[in-house]
Write an enzyme that holds these catalytic residues in place. Structure first.
Site, PDB file in Angstrom:
ATOM      1  N   GLN A  54       0.812  -1.211   0.000  1.00 37.86           N
ATOM      2  CA  GLN A  54       0.000   0.000   0.000  1.00 37.86           C
ATOM      3  C   GLN A  54       0.846   1.261   0.000  1.00 37.86           C
ATOM      4  O   GLN A  54       0.474   2.264  -0.611  1.00 37.86           O
ATOM      5  CB  GLN A  54      -0.949   0.002   1.197  1.00 37.86           C
ATOM      6  CG  GLN A  54      -2.128  -0.925   1.037  1.00 37.86           C
ATOM      7  CD  GLN A  54      -3.140  -0.785   2.161  1.00 37.86           C
ATOM      8  OE1 GLN A  54      -3.156   0.194   2.904  1.00 37.86           O
ATOM      9  NE2 GLN A  54      -3.997  -1.785   2.314  1.00 37.86           N
TER      10      GLN A  54
ATOM     11  N   PRO B 243      -5.529  -6.661   4.321  1.00 40.29           N
ATOM     12  CA  PRO B 243      -6.025  -7.421   3.168  1.00 40.29           C
ATOM     13  C   PRO B 243      -5.222  -8.703   2.956  1.00 40.29           C
ATOM     14  O   PRO B 243      -3.996  -8.704   3.074  1.00 40.29           O
ATOM     15  CB  PRO B 243      -5.826  -6.455   1.997  1.00 40.29           C
ATOM     16  CG  PRO B 243      -5.712  -5.100   2.617  1.00 40.29           C
ATOM     17  CD  PRO B 243      -5.065  -5.323   3.943  1.00 40.29           C
TER      18      PRO B 243
ATOM     19  N   ASP C 154     -10.140   3.140   1.100  1.00 42.79           N
ATOM     20  CA  ASP C 154      -8.973   3.930   1.498  1.00 42.79           C
ATOM     21  C   ASP C 154      -7.765   3.701   0.593  1.00 42.79           C
ATOM     22  O   ASP C 154      -6.914   4.576   0.446  1.00 42.79           O
ATOM     23  CB  ASP C 154      -8.597   3.649   2.959  1.00 42.79           C
ATOM     24  CG  ASP C 154      -8.143   2.215   3.176  1.00 42.79           C
ATOM     25  OD1 ASP C 154      -8.890   1.300   2.822  1.00 42.79           O
ATOM     26  OD2 ASP C 154      -7.040   2.003   3.717  1.00 42.79           O
ATOM     27  N   GLN C 155      -7.700   2.510  -0.045  1.00 38.20           N
ATOM     28  CA  GLN C 155      -6.573   2.221  -0.925  1.00 38.20           C
ATOM     29  C   GLN C 155      -6.595   3.061  -2.201  1.00 38.20           C
ATOM     30  O   GLN C 155      -5.551   3.290  -2.824  1.00 38.20           O
ATOM     31  CB  GLN C 155      -6.560   0.736  -1.286  1.00 38.20           C
ATOM     32  CG  GLN C 155      -6.387  -0.192  -0.094  1.00 38.20           C
ATOM     33  CD  GLN C 155      -6.357  -1.651  -0.510  1.00 38.20           C
ATOM     34  OE1 GLN C 155      -5.534  -2.047  -1.332  1.00 38.20           O
ATOM     35  NE2 GLN C 155      -7.251  -2.458   0.045  1.00 38.20           N
TER      36      GLN C 155
ATOM     37  N   HIS D 265     -10.496   4.800   8.200  1.00 41.13           N
ATOM     38  CA  HIS D 265      -9.271   4.757   7.420  1.00 41.13           C
ATOM     39  C   HIS D 265      -9.393   5.638   6.171  1.00 41.13           C
ATOM     40  O   HIS D 265      -8.452   6.340   5.790  1.00 41.13           O
ATOM     41  CB  HIS D 265      -8.947   3.320   6.995  1.00 41.13           C
ATOM     42  CG  HIS D 265      -8.192   2.549   8.018  1.00 41.13           C
ATOM     43  ND1 HIS D 265      -8.780   2.048   9.145  1.00 41.13           N
ATOM     44  CD2 HIS D 265      -6.888   2.186   8.083  1.00 41.13           C
ATOM     45  CE1 HIS D 265      -7.870   1.405   9.866  1.00 41.13           C
ATOM     46  NE2 HIS D 265      -6.715   1.470   9.245  1.00 41.13           N
TER      47      HIS D 265
END
Length: 537
Positions: A193, A220, A390-391, A413
């Site tokens: 990430q 994840p 959020d990613q 997040h």
């Protein structure tokens, strides 16, 4: 009195100071905390990386092979009207965990913006850098050739000083590589990430070799990354990544090993995911190692039954195909397992639901958890599930064009990622509630009740540093967050949506000296290979 000089002159002055102090002719000088021998080239690099008027360097002195002692000297760097001030970040803001570290360090490296983070993970039971966060910070530092300070286990303050950003950087064929080993079961996907955006925006191709946990709690699972995150980025942003898992790694041993090949992009075009369309197919994968016979099949069966029941209620008649893979010694380290379910729509939405096998959970419950997560997205028509929200924020902020995604209630997040993306890049985000399935409107202060729909929009920043952050040296408790959000009960209990895996070593902080007289009590150093630590068993 500080000495105004360049890298080569500074080395001579350090040698002279050491000789005078110890009354010996100092032949060799070493960086006290990295053990690397100082030469003129390294000193020049130290000078180029500094943005402050002066810094203090502590070096180890030797004569031949014999250690003599330590000497400290304050050196002054030439100043420039174009110097970029350091942005100070409060790590206790909003989510107050690893999300702030990942987002801020990645943006710092990409934008050439020096940052200093304090109160790191202040909202966690064990504050400070755990092994996974430490490996991530060092990986970003290495990839961006940044100077880093405070990088030790449980450190609550770090500084990252990247080289100045090159305007008009061309996307070339140069290939670079970097390695990171968490040394525990700390999540590999969380390393991705922070490092993936840096690689994508670097102008060079990258090969990353990463070790740690592939399928661990609070993050994840590996197959979520490969089957949900990466396909979304590839289809909607043109980001090309080849990801290979060489060995699975589970809590508490870790030992997983993956590699990624990442191609750069000239610019990000923006992402538009607001049309759910129709469900094209639902697939999934159960992976395990060392679990009792029959457990993987029980996980698979419970998930398939639950998702097929949801599809039937929605008017779909297709079956759900979930594969089971059992890894043996060469392909896995330790015992564990996970399930990842993926629904793909005709409009290009990739929605996931996942769960990790844990001792206190029955096999059927593991499958049901993954199915419930996916079913929520399908029932309410999310185009982006709660774990992908959020990613995507950092890519939306760095895009050259506006982006829009339709999703459920923004997680803590996500709100944290938005807050720091706005402050560091100058991009502007809006969160707009839209009509629920039953015709009612969602409340802007919705606490995450099932069925709420929101549009998250971003103007895009074209990858430029925030004028506000650069000019006013802010992002922290000196500014109230734009959105006063309390953490919802579910996040408090589980730390879901990609939070850091709390599987790290509780080793004491390694004490190191203050070298720049600033906010940090830590050593600045050139990047080096991350030190390995043991997982807590």
């Amino acid at each position: 009195m500080a000495d105004l000089d360049g890298g080569g002159d500074a080395l001579d002055r350090l040698r002279k100071a050491a000789s005078n102090k110890f009354r010996v002719k100092a032949k060799r000088l070493f960086h006290l905390h990295t053990g690397e021998e100082l030469d003129a080239k390294m000193m020049e690099k130290l000078y180029e990386a500094r943005r402050k008027p002066g810094f203090t360097l502590t070096v180890a002195v030797s004569r031949g092979e014999d250690f003599v002692g330590e000497v400290k000297k304050t050196l002054t760097t030439p100043t420039s009207d174009n110097a970029i001030p350091t942005v100070h970040i409060d790590g206790a803001t909003l989510e107050g965990g690893g999300q702030i570290i990942r987002q801020s360090t990645a943006l710092s490296a990409i934008l050439g913006q020096p940052i200093a983070i304090h109160n790191i993970r202040a909202n966690r039971k064990t504050p400070g850098l755990a092994a996974q966060h430490l490996a991530g910070v060092r990986l970003v530092s290495t990839m961006s050739e940044s100077l880093i300070g405070g990088d030790s286990l449980r450190s609550t303050e770090i500084a990252l000083t990247p080289p100045p950003r090159s305007e008009g950087k061309q996307v070339g064929k140069e290939e670079k590589s970097a390695k990171a080993d968490v040394g525990t079961a700390g999540s590999i996907t969380l390393l991705v990430q922070s490092s993936l955006p840096v690689a994508v925006m670097s102008g060079s191709s990258w090969k990353l070799d990463l070790k740690g946990g592939t399928d661990v709690g609070m993050s994840p699972a590996w197959n979520y990354l490969t089957d949900v995150t990466l396909p979304t980025l590839r289809k909607h942003l043109g980001i090309q990544v080849e990801a290979t898992c060489h060995r699975r790694g589970y809590y508490p041993k870790g030992g997983g090993h993956v590699s990624l090949s990442i191609e750069p992009v000239k610019e990000l075009p923006g992402i538009n995911l607001v049309d759910f369309g129709k469900i094209a197919k639902v697939t999934g994968r159960v992976t395990s190692s060392g679990l009792p016979e029959g457990v993987p099949e029980r996980i698979r069966r419970s998930a398939v039954d639950a998702v097929e029941a949801t599809l039937k209620k929605l008017g779909y008649g297709q079956s759900v195909s979930v594969d089971v893979t059992i890894h043996h010694d060469a392909k896995a380290f330790g015992s564990g397992g996970s399930i990842v379910l993926v629904a793909e729509t005709e409009t290009g939405c990739y929605l996931g639901g996942s769960a990790v096998a844990e001792r206190e959970l029955k096999s059927e419950k593991v499958g049901e958890i993954a199915a419930a997560s996916l079913s929520q997205s399908l029932v309410h028509g999310y185009c982006v599930d709660e774990h992908l929200q959020d990613q995507l924020i950092i890519f939306m902020a760095l895009s050259s064009l506006p982006s829009r995604i339709k999703t459920g209630s923004p997680t803590l997040h996500t709100r944290t990622a938005i807050h720091f993306a706005e402050k560091l890049t100058g991009a502007s985000f809006t969160i707009t509630p839209i009509a629920k399935a039953d015709g009612e409107r969602a409340d802007a202060e919705d606490d995450g009740a099932a069925g709420s729909l929101f549009i998250i929009e971003c103007t895009g920043s074209r990858g430029s540093p925030s004028k506000q952050a650069s000019e006013h040296n802010i992002v922290s408790n000196t500014i109230d967050p734009d959105r006063d959000i309390e953490q919802d009960d579910e996040s408090k209990k589980s730390g879901t949506n990609g939070g850091p895996a709390e599987t790290e070593n509780d080793a004491p902080i390694t004490s190191i000296n203050d070298v720049d007289g600033g906010v940090l009590g830590s050593a600045a150093r050139l990047p080096q290979r991350p030190r390995r630590t043991r997982a807590r068993r």
